[in-house]
Enzyme design. Sequence first.
Site, PDB file in Angstrom:
ATOM      1  N   CYS A   7       0.845  -1.205   0.000  1.00 55.25           N
ATOM      2  CA  CYS A   7       0.000   0.000   0.000  1.00 55.25           C
ATOM      3  C   CYS A   7       0.880   1.255   0.000  1.00 55.25           C
ATOM      4  O   CYS A   7       0.557   2.246  -0.668  1.00 55.25           O
ATOM      5  CB  CYS A   7      -0.947   0.008   1.201  1.00 55.25           C
ATOM      6  SG  CYS A   7      -2.381  -1.086   1.014  1.00 55.25           S
ATOM      7  N   ASP A  30      10.492  -6.840  -8.479  1.00 55.49           N
ATOM      8  CA  ASP A  30      10.737  -7.355  -7.131  1.00 55.49           C
ATOM      9  C   ASP A  30      12.099  -6.851  -6.648  1.00 55.49           C
ATOM     10  O   ASP A  30      13.068  -6.831  -7.407  1.00 55.49           O
ATOM     11  CB  ASP A  30      10.706  -8.890  -7.138  1.00 55.49           C
ATOM     12  CG  ASP A  30      10.588  -9.463  -5.739  1.00 55.49           C
ATOM     13  OD1 ASP A  30       9.531 -10.040  -5.428  1.00 55.49           O
ATOM     14  OD2 ASP A  30      11.555  -9.336  -4.951  1.00 55.49           O
ATOM     15  N   HIS A  46      -6.466  -2.967  -1.077  1.00 52.13           N
ATOM     16  CA  HIS A  46      -5.790  -3.881  -0.151  1.00 52.13           C
ATOM     17  C   HIS A  46      -6.648  -5.123   0.087  1.00 52.13           C
ATOM     18  O   HIS A  46      -7.726  -5.050   0.675  1.00 52.13           O
ATOM     19  CB  HIS A  46      -5.488  -3.199   1.184  1.00 52.13           C
ATOM     20  CG  HIS A  46      -4.756  -4.117   2.129  1.00 52.13           C
ATOM     21  ND1 HIS A  46      -3.387  -4.222   2.164  1.00 52.13           N
ATOM     22  CD2 HIS A  46      -5.223  -5.014   3.032  1.00 52.13           C
ATOM     23  CE1 HIS A  46      -3.039  -5.133   3.062  1.00 52.13           C
ATOM     24  NE2 HIS A  46      -4.141  -5.627   3.602  1.00 52.13           N
ATOM     25  N   ASN A  85       1.692 -16.900  -3.483  1.00 57.92           N
ATOM     26  CA  ASN A  85       1.876 -17.587  -2.214  1.00 57.92           C
ATOM     27  C   ASN A  85       0.762 -17.131  -1.279  1.00 57.92           C
ATOM     28  O   ASN A  85       0.595 -15.928  -1.062  1.00 57.92           O
ATOM     29  CB  ASN A  85       3.244 -17.243  -1.612  1.00 57.92           C
ATOM     30  CG  ASN A  85       4.391 -17.713  -2.484  1.00 57.92           C
ATOM     31  OD1 ASN A  85       4.322 -18.782  -3.088  1.00 57.92           O
ATOM     32  ND2 ASN A  85       5.450 -16.926  -2.565  1.00 57.92           N
ATOM     33  N   GLY A  91       4.776 -19.516   2.036  1.00 54.29           N
ATOM     34  CA  GLY A  91       5.818 -18.594   1.612  1.00 54.29           C
ATOM     35  C   GLY A  91       5.389 -17.151   1.485  1.00 54.29           C
ATOM     36  O   GLY A  91       6.184 -16.311   1.057  1.00 54.29           O
ATOM     37  N   THR A  93       5.054 -13.523   2.472  1.00 56.90           N
ATOM     38  CA  THR A  93       5.726 -12.645   3.442  1.00 56.90           C
ATOM     39  C   THR A  93       5.150 -11.235   3.441  1.00 56.90           C
ATOM     40  O   THR A  93       5.344 -10.494   4.408  1.00 56.90           O
ATOM     41  CB  THR A  93       7.238 -12.561   3.155  1.00 56.90           C
ATOM     42  OG1 THR A  93       7.440 -12.057   1.829  1.00 56.90           O
ATOM     43  CG2 THR A  93       7.899 -13.923   3.295  1.00 56.90           C
ATOM     44  N   HIS A  96      -0.413  -8.430   1.237  1.00 54.45           N
ATOM     45  CA  HIS A  96      -1.222  -7.678   0.272  1.00 54.45           C
ATOM     46  C   HIS A  96      -1.183  -8.551  -0.967  1.00 54.45           C
ATOM     47  O   HIS A  96      -0.087  -8.845  -1.485  1.00 54.45           O
ATOM     48  CB  HIS A  96      -0.600  -6.294   0.033  1.00 54.45           C
ATOM     49  CG  HIS A  96      -1.327  -5.427  -0.943  1.00 54.45           C
ATOM     50  ND1 HIS A  96      -1.793  -4.154  -0.624  1.00 54.45           N
ATOM     51  CD2 HIS A  96      -1.665  -5.625  -2.246  1.00 54.45           C
ATOM     52  CE1 HIS A  96      -2.378  -3.618  -1.684  1.00 54.45           C
ATOM     53  NE2 HIS A  96      -2.302  -4.495  -2.689  1.00 54.45           N
ATOM     54  N   HIS A  98      -0.678 -10.458  -4.152  1.00 54.00           N
ATOM     55  CA  HIS A  98       0.238 -10.173  -5.265  1.00 54.00           C
ATOM     56  C   HIS A  98       0.531 -11.442  -6.035  1.00 54.00           C
ATOM     57  O   HIS A  98       0.484 -12.544  -5.494  1.00 54.00           O
ATOM     58  CB  HIS A  98       1.539  -9.537  -4.771  1.00 54.00           C
ATOM     59  CG  HIS A  98       2.258 -10.343  -3.734  1.00 54.00           C
ATOM     60  ND1 HIS A  98       1.898 -10.348  -2.403  1.00 54.00           N
ATOM     61  CD2 HIS A  98       3.321 -11.184  -3.824  1.00 54.00           C
ATOM     62  CE1 HIS A  98       2.701 -11.151  -1.732  1.00 54.00           C
ATOM     63  NE2 HIS A  98       3.575 -11.681  -2.577  1.00 54.00           N
ATOM     64  N   HIS A 100       3.503 -13.085  -8.560  1.00 55.23           N
ATOM     65  CA  HIS A 100       4.873 -12.993  -9.059  1.00 55.23           C
ATOM     66  C   HIS A 100       4.849 -13.383 -10.542  1.00 55.23           C
ATOM     67  O   HIS A 100       4.261 -14.412 -10.905  1.00 55.23           O
ATOM     68  CB  HIS A 100       5.781 -13.987  -8.328  1.00 55.23           C
ATOM     69  CG  HIS A 100       5.892 -13.780  -6.852  1.00 55.23           C
ATOM     70  ND1 HIS A 100       6.990 -13.222  -6.260  1.00 55.23           N
ATOM     71  CD2 HIS A 100       5.028 -14.082  -5.837  1.00 55.23           C
ATOM     72  CE1 HIS A 100       6.818 -13.184  -4.944  1.00 55.23           C
ATOM     73  NE2 HIS A 100       5.636 -13.707  -4.659  1.00 55.23           N
TER      74      HIS A 100
HETATM   75  P1  AMP Z   1       5.759 -13.295  -1.012  1.00 58.96           P
HETATM   76  O1  AMP Z   1       6.921 -13.971  -0.299  1.00 58.96           O
HETATM   77  O2  AMP Z   1       5.039 -14.167  -1.973  1.00 58.96           O
HETATM   78  O3  AMP Z   1       4.838 -12.610  -0.020  1.00 58.96           O
HETATM   79  O4  AMP Z   1       6.417 -12.182  -1.923  1.00 58.96           O
HETATM   80  C1  AMP Z   1       6.766 -10.937  -1.458  1.00 58.96           C
HETATM   81  C2  AMP Z   1       7.765 -10.406  -2.433  1.00 58.96           C
HETATM   82  O5  AMP Z   1       7.837  -8.998  -2.265  1.00 58.96           O
HETATM   83  C3  AMP Z   1       9.185 -10.961  -2.256  1.00 58.96           C
HETATM   84  O6  AMP Z   1       9.608 -11.573  -3.467  1.00 58.96           O
HETATM   85  C4  AMP Z   1      10.008  -9.719  -1.918  1.00 58.96           C
HETATM   86  O7  AMP Z   1      11.302  -9.747  -2.472  1.00 58.96           O
HETATM   87  C5  AMP Z   1       9.158  -8.623  -2.492  1.00 58.96           C
HETATM   88  N1  AMP Z   1       9.319  -7.317  -1.878  1.00 58.96           N
HETATM   89  C6  AMP Z   1       9.333  -7.034  -0.544  1.00 58.96           C
HETATM   90  N2  AMP Z   1       9.481  -5.712  -0.352  1.00 58.96           N
HETATM   91  C7  AMP Z   1       9.552  -5.153  -1.578  1.00 58.96           C
HETATM   92  C8  AMP Z   1       9.714  -3.814  -2.043  1.00 58.96           C
HETATM   93  N3  AMP Z   1       9.822  -2.776  -1.196  1.00 58.96           N
HETATM   94  N4  AMP Z   1       9.763  -3.604  -3.380  1.00 58.96           N
HETATM   95  C9  AMP Z   1       9.658  -4.636  -4.242  1.00 58.96           C
HETATM   96  N5  AMP Z   1       9.495  -5.913  -3.865  1.00 58.96           N
HETATM   97  C10 AMP Z   1       9.451  -6.174  -2.554  1.00 58.96           C
HETATM   98 ZN    ZN Z   2      -1.798  -3.270   1.234  1.00 59.30          ZN
END
Ligand code: AMP
Ligand code: ZN
Length: 112
Positions: A7, A30, A46, A85, A91, A93, A96, A98, A100
């Site tokens: 966000c 990423d 969100h 994920n 996996g 992390t 929000h 998303h 990949h």
């Molecule tokens: P996930 O583990 O599926 O939740 O993917 C989260 C992804 O967000 C990971 O691949 C991180 O490298 C990526 N990520 C985290 N912070 C940022 C950021 N500030 N800008 C771009 N990607 C990010």
């Molecule tokens: Zn968000």
Amino acid sequence: MSDCIFCKIINDELPSTKVYEDENILAFHDISPQTPVHIIIIPKVHISAASELNEQNSEIVAKIFAVIPKIAKDLGLEHYRIVNNCGPEAGQTVFHLHFHLLGGRVLNGKMA
Ligand code: AMP
Ligand code: ZN
């Protein structure tokens, strides 16, 4: 959500390298790429995870999948993988929703 990093990226409170944006969707590189091309695609609304999708809010997923081919083509990807994920033990992390978009090299057939 005020403490959500994606966000904050949407609101330009955190930097990102954007590759696509429209009124509903943002896509950016990423920060820690796992393949030569690794793009994160998010809804501007969100939604914390795919497990929070329902009949009221899931239209955004179709919109995201409608723009993925354009993003892939712009980045020169002919073959690619789309990953979501859902939940920490899968996996996730960043909480929000998303997707990949991974490519730029030959990907093995393993899913996990
Ligand atoms: P996930 O583990 O599926 O939740 O993917 C989260 C992804 O967000 C990971 O691949 C991180 O490298 C990526 N990520 C985290 N912070 C940022 C950021 N500030 N800008 C771009 N990607 C990010
Ligand atoms: Zn968000």
